[in-house]
Design an enzyme around this catalytic site. Structure first.
Site, PDB file in Angstrom:
ATOM      1  N   LYS A   1       1.015   4.023   2.126  1.00 28.33           N
ATOM      2  CA  LYS A   1       0.055   3.956   3.064  1.00 28.33           C
ATOM      3  C   LYS A   1       0.408   2.821   4.014  1.00 28.33           C
ATOM      4  CE  LYS A   1      -3.631   2.014   0.238  1.00 28.33           C
ATOM      5  NZ  LYS A   1      -3.127   2.489  -0.906  1.00 28.33           N
ATOM      6  N   THR A   2       0.812   1.529   3.547  1.00 24.55           N
ATOM      7  CA  THR A   2       1.128   0.372   4.351  1.00 24.55           C
ATOM      8  C   THR A   2       2.386   0.870   5.351  1.00 24.55           C
ATOM      9  OG1 THR A   2       0.551  -1.162   2.798  1.00 24.55           O
ATOM     10  CG2 THR A   2       1.877  -2.052   4.451  1.00 24.55           C
TER      11      THR A   2
ATOM     12  N   GLU B   1      -5.063   1.100   7.799  1.00 26.81           N
ATOM     13  CA  GLU B   1      -4.498   1.340   6.436  1.00 26.81           C
ATOM     14  C   GLU B   1      -5.762   1.429   5.778  1.00 26.81           C
ATOM     15  OE1 GLU B   1      -2.361  -0.420   2.518  1.00 26.81           O
ATOM     16  OE2 GLU B   1      -1.893  -1.316   4.429  1.00 26.81           O
TER      17      GLU B   1
END
Length: 487
Positions: free
Chosen positions: A139-140, A183
């Site tokens: 996700k980052t 995020e």
């Protein structure tokens, strides 16, 4: 009550409660304002015209930057400091701040409104064309890719994420456009507050079970996250991940907009013809409507090709950006901090640092490292994170490390957890097969283990979510300045 009680409910915050309007917040006080996530929120609030104050345990360059930007920041978190917080201030904290923190306890006793960091971001995102990226893995990087792609397309988004973006040098920023990228961290249940227009779910895996307790509660949390997508909004799900694919099926059965990406034949945007060497990776994207678009990245790993495919689909279906333009923007992405981040070279040895801390992340990092070793050996130095994760995922972590030529395993970095009898890094080391494996509990021992084995031409990856990130610079110094050169 413990915020990480294993029942999937955050007992400290009511994430279902309505958020205040940004226009109604005149002042905000951030406890632990110097943290990477909290400092980003502080900057966004300052830009929105909110009077910002805050505290932190220690002074730092980040605090100096916030003071220069207009925040009133002090060192120390005390009850006396809590008494100084303005009466009209909203107080912002993260799950890392315990309820017995003297400053937090003081403001709660005064009856001031306390928001989780995610809730503060939710306030800032309201009314914006928001993209939230969730998932156990990627996700980052996926969030950072989206920021770079939107910038390249002229959208100039605001953003908040877990690591600085290469080429931007920050993990948060204020853009002049209407879009906002966040995020969405699932670890404490707070990702249900954002109400995005578009959401990407990269994967749904058994992680953070110290908080959720069971796989079923974790999956329900992702369903609740998907339910927060605004009416008419879009879920972008990875078809290659069973959990994300199941979420897509559920969302579609509810009559909501869903598109999928990945390597499976029925994905709405399919990834094919993958290849890579070093930091140059490429593939072909095949839209369901026909045609093909070449994808070229400057970051390594098949997992990053998959992440980029998800971003490309979100850009086209969620933001109306032509696929060719989205892909061109992705080609400008050069990475995020601690995501296969090169740390340097000394004595013919290259060192890369990665945040990998669960089996999927570690597997992706090791596989990418195998493609980067360029004739030498791959030495992976891994620090397990959390006793609960180590106990639950030891076999998967060991399988990932077994792909290395040399695997060095440290003891568990406890973070927020108390020790669990019998749970150490040896649980992982003992399960590693095929690699030269060493259990070196402390950082100093791990450094010696690397120096005893490393040879010119080798690639060393330091991996984990704890203080393992400090090992790379120490290794480079030892190789370069101490003059310790293996034969």
């Amino acid at each position: 009550m413990n915020a990480h009680a294993p029942d999937g409910t955050n007992h400290r915050f009511d994430f279902a409660a309505p958020l205040p309007a940004l226009a109604d917040i005149r002042a905000a006080h951030l406890v632990a304002i110097g943290g990477s996530g909290m400092s980003g929120v502080a900057r966004l609030l300052l830009d929105a015209g909110v009077t910002v104050s805050g505290s932190d345990r220690n002074d730092s360059p980040v605090l100096d930057e916030l003071r220069a930007a207009g925040a009133d920041v002090r060192v120390g978190q005390t009850a006396e400091g809590g008494a100084l917080v303005p009466d009209d201030a909203v107080v912002v904290v993260s799950s890392a701040i315990a309820e017995d923190n003297p400053e937090l306890a003081a403001v709660r006793a005064r009856g001031l409104q306390v928001l989780h960091r995610a809730q503060a971001l939710g306030v800032l995102m309201a009314g914006r064309a928001a993209l939230a990226v969730a998932g156990a893995n990627g996700k980052t990087t996926t969030s950072a890719m989206a920021v770079v792609a939107l910038r390249a397309a002229g959208a100039d988004p605001s953003f908040a994420m877990g690591a600085p973006i290469a080429g931007i040098g920050a993990n948060s920023g204020v853009g002049q456009g209407d879009s906002f990228v966040v995020e969405a961290d699932e670890s404490d249940g707070s990702f249900v507050v954002y109400r995005p227009q578009v959401a990407i779910v990269t994967s749904v895996r058994d992680d953070h079970l110290d908080f959720y307790g069971t796989s079923e509660r974790l999956q329900q949390a992702y369903a609740e996250f998907a339910d927060t997508i605004r009416d008419g909004g879009l879920l972008v799900a990875c078809a290659d991940d069973p959990g994300a694919a199941a979420l897509a099926v559920r969302h579609r059965e509810l009559g909501r907009r869903v598109v999928t990406y990945g390597r499976t034949a029925d994905a709405d945007l399919r990834l094919a013809d993958e290849s890579g060497s070093g930091f140059d990776w490429s593939a072909t994207l095949l839209p369901a409507s026909g045609g093909s678009v070449p994808l070229r990245l400057k970051v390594p790993g098949a997992h990053n090709l998959q992440n980029a495919t998800g971003v490309a689909l979100a850009m086209t279906e969620g933001f109306g950006i032509p696929l060719e333009q989205a892909v061109a923007g992705l080609g400008e992405f050069t990475g995020s901090a601690r995501r296969l981040e090169p740390r340097g070279e000394a004595g013919g040895v290259r060192v890369i640092d990665d945040y990998a801390h669960n089996p999927d992340k570690l597997d992706a990092a090791v596989r990418a490292g195998l493609g980067l070793r360029d004739g030498g050996r791959l030495i992976t130095v891994f620090q397990p994170h959390l006793y609960s994760r180590t106990q639950h995922a030891a076999t998967g972590l060991a399988a990932a490390l077994s792909l290395s030529d040399v695997a060095i395993v440290l003891d568990v970095y406890p973070a927020r957890e108390a020790p669990v009898p019998g749970v150490t890094g040896a649980l992982i080391a003992d399960r590693v097969t095929g690699a030269d494996v060493v259990y070196a509990p402390a950082l100093d021992e791990a450094l010696e283990a690397v120096l005893d084995r490393v040879r010119p031409g080798d690639l060393v990856i330091t991996a984990g979510a704890g203080d393992i990130t400090t090992l790379g610079p120490r290794l480079l110094t030892a190789l370069e300045l101490v003059g310790r050169r293996p034969e």
